[in-house]
Design a protein around this motif. Structure first.
Motif, PDB file in Angstrom:
ATOM      1  N   TYR A  28       0.933  -1.063   0.173  1.00  0.00           N
ATOM      2  CA  TYR A  28       0.077   0.001   0.105  1.00  0.00           C
ATOM      3  C   TYR A  28       0.982   1.236   0.019  1.00  0.00           C
ATOM      4  N   LEU A  57      -7.840   8.812  -5.050  1.00  0.00           N
ATOM      5  CA  LEU A  57      -7.216   7.798  -5.005  1.00  0.00           C
ATOM      6  C   LEU A  57      -6.045   7.399  -3.662  1.00  0.00           C
ATOM      7  N   ASN A  60      -7.581   8.132  -0.331  1.00  0.00           N
ATOM      8  CA  ASN A  60      -8.136   6.780   0.092  1.00  0.00           C
ATOM      9  C   ASN A  60      -6.854   5.614   0.588  1.00  0.00           C
ATOM     10  N   LEU A  61      -5.977   5.545  -0.156  1.00  0.00           N
ATOM     11  CA  LEU A  61      -4.895   4.740   0.119  1.00  0.00           C
ATOM     12  C   LEU A  61      -4.235   5.360   1.506  1.00  0.00           C
ATOM     13  N   LYS A  64      -6.230   3.974   4.490  1.00  0.00           N
ATOM     14  CA  LYS A  64      -6.015   2.435   4.473  1.00  0.00           C
ATOM     15  C   LYS A  64      -4.739   2.090   5.087  1.00  0.00           C
ATOM     16  N   LEU A 112      -3.827  -2.651  -8.192  1.00  0.00           N
ATOM     17  CA  LEU A 112      -5.112  -3.288  -7.431  1.00  0.00           C
ATOM     18  C   LEU A 112      -5.130  -4.576  -7.593  1.00  0.00           C
ATOM     19  N   LEU A 116      -5.451  -6.961  -4.292  1.00  0.00           N
ATOM     20  CA  LEU A 116      -6.870  -7.949  -4.251  1.00  0.00           C
ATOM     21  C   LEU A 116      -6.386  -9.365  -3.961  1.00  0.00           C
ATOM     22  N   TYR A 141     -12.338  -3.679   1.976  1.00  0.00           N
ATOM     23  CA  TYR A 141     -11.369  -3.269   0.766  1.00  0.00           C
ATOM     24  C   TYR A 141     -11.636  -3.923  -0.616  1.00  0.00           C
ATOM     25  N   GLU A 144     -14.414  -2.465  -2.731  1.00  0.00           N
ATOM     26  CA  GLU A 144     -14.273  -1.141  -3.012  1.00  0.00           C
ATOM     27  C   GLU A 144     -13.452  -1.183  -4.296  1.00  0.00           C
ATOM     28  N   GLN A 145     -12.522  -2.121  -4.122  1.00  0.00           N
ATOM     29  CA  GLN A 145     -11.487  -1.969  -5.167  1.00  0.00           C
ATOM     30  C   GLN A 145     -11.685  -2.974  -6.518  1.00  0.00           C
ATOM     31  N   GLU A 146     -12.592  -3.854  -6.311  1.00  0.00           N
ATOM     32  CA  GLU A 146     -13.376  -4.360  -7.361  1.00  0.00           C
ATOM     33  C   GLU A 146     -13.846  -3.431  -8.145  1.00  0.00           C
ATOM     34  N   LEU A 148     -13.471  -0.278  -8.460  1.00  0.00           N
ATOM     35  CA  LEU A 148     -12.381   0.583  -9.020  1.00  0.00           C
ATOM     36  C   LEU A 148     -11.673   0.034 -10.200  1.00  0.00           C
TER      37      LEU A 148
END
Length: 158
Positions: A28, A57, A60-61, A64, A112, A116, A141, A144-146, A148
Motif C-alpha cells: 500500500y 485515490l 483513500n490509500l 487504508k 489493485l 486484491l 477493501y 471497493e477495489q473490485e 475501482l
C-alpha cells in the motif's frame, strides 16, 4: 488449547496474520507514493479528470495505510515504518511512468490486482481464526477495489 492474545485470537495465527498485513502495508505504501507521482506529474489528454481521480485515490490509500498499521497493533505487533524495508518487500514496485495518464491507469489496475490477491489471502486466514475485525476490513477493501477495477478498466475501454 492454544494461547490467546489480548483480543481473544490464537497468538500464533495472529502473528501469521500480522506478517501478511505487514506485507500488505508495504505494498500500500509503495502504491500510495506511485499514485502521488501520477497526481503531481500527469500531463496531456484527460489531465483534469485524472488529476482529480488520482488525488481521490491517494487520499483513500493514505487512510487504508493507517488502518492496516493500526490493525497490526491491535493484533499485538508493531507495524514496520521504514521505506527502505517497504521497497525491499513490496511486490508493487516504484514507477517512473508518471506523466502518461493512460499508463498510470494501467499501473493502477495492476497494483489493485496485486492488492486484491493479497487481501483475499488475509481474508481467508482472518476468517479461519474468527478475526472479524481484519475480516471485515479486508471485505470492505475488496468490494471497493473490485469496483475501482471495473471503473478504471472502463476508462481504458478494456
Amino acid at each position: 488449547m492454544s494461547a490467546l492474545n489480548k483480543i481473544g485470537l490464537d497468538t500464533q495465527k495472529s502473528e501469521e496474520l500480522s506478517e501478511l498485513l505487514s506485507d500488505l502495508l508495504s505494498n500500500y505504501t509503495i502504491f500510495y507514493q506511485n499514485v502521488r507521482g501520477y497526481h503531481w506529474n500527469v500531463k496531456g489528454e484527460k489531465f483534469f479528470e485524472l488529476h482529480l481521480k488520482f488525488e481521490e485515490l491517494y487520499n483513500n490509500l493514505f487512510l487504508k495505510i493507517d488502518e492496516i498499521a493500526e490493525r497490526i497493533l491491535t493484533l499485538g505487533y508493531a507495524p514496520n515504518h521504514k521505506s527502505s524495508d517497504y521497497l525491499k518487500t513490496s511486490s508493487i514496485k516504484e514507477t517512473d511512468e508518471v506523466n502518461d495518464g493512460f499508463k498510470a491507469v494501467g499501473n493502477i489496475l495492476n497494483s489493485l490486482q496485486e492488492l486484491l490477491v493479497k487481501q483475499r489471502v488475509i481474508l481467508d486466514l482472518s476468517s479461519e481464526i474468527n478475526d472479524e475485525g481484519t475480516n471485515s476490513m479486508m471485505s470492505d477493501y475488496i468490494r471497493e477495489q473490485e469496483k475501482l477495477v471495473w471503473m478504471y478498466s472502463a476508462f481504458l475501454n478494456k
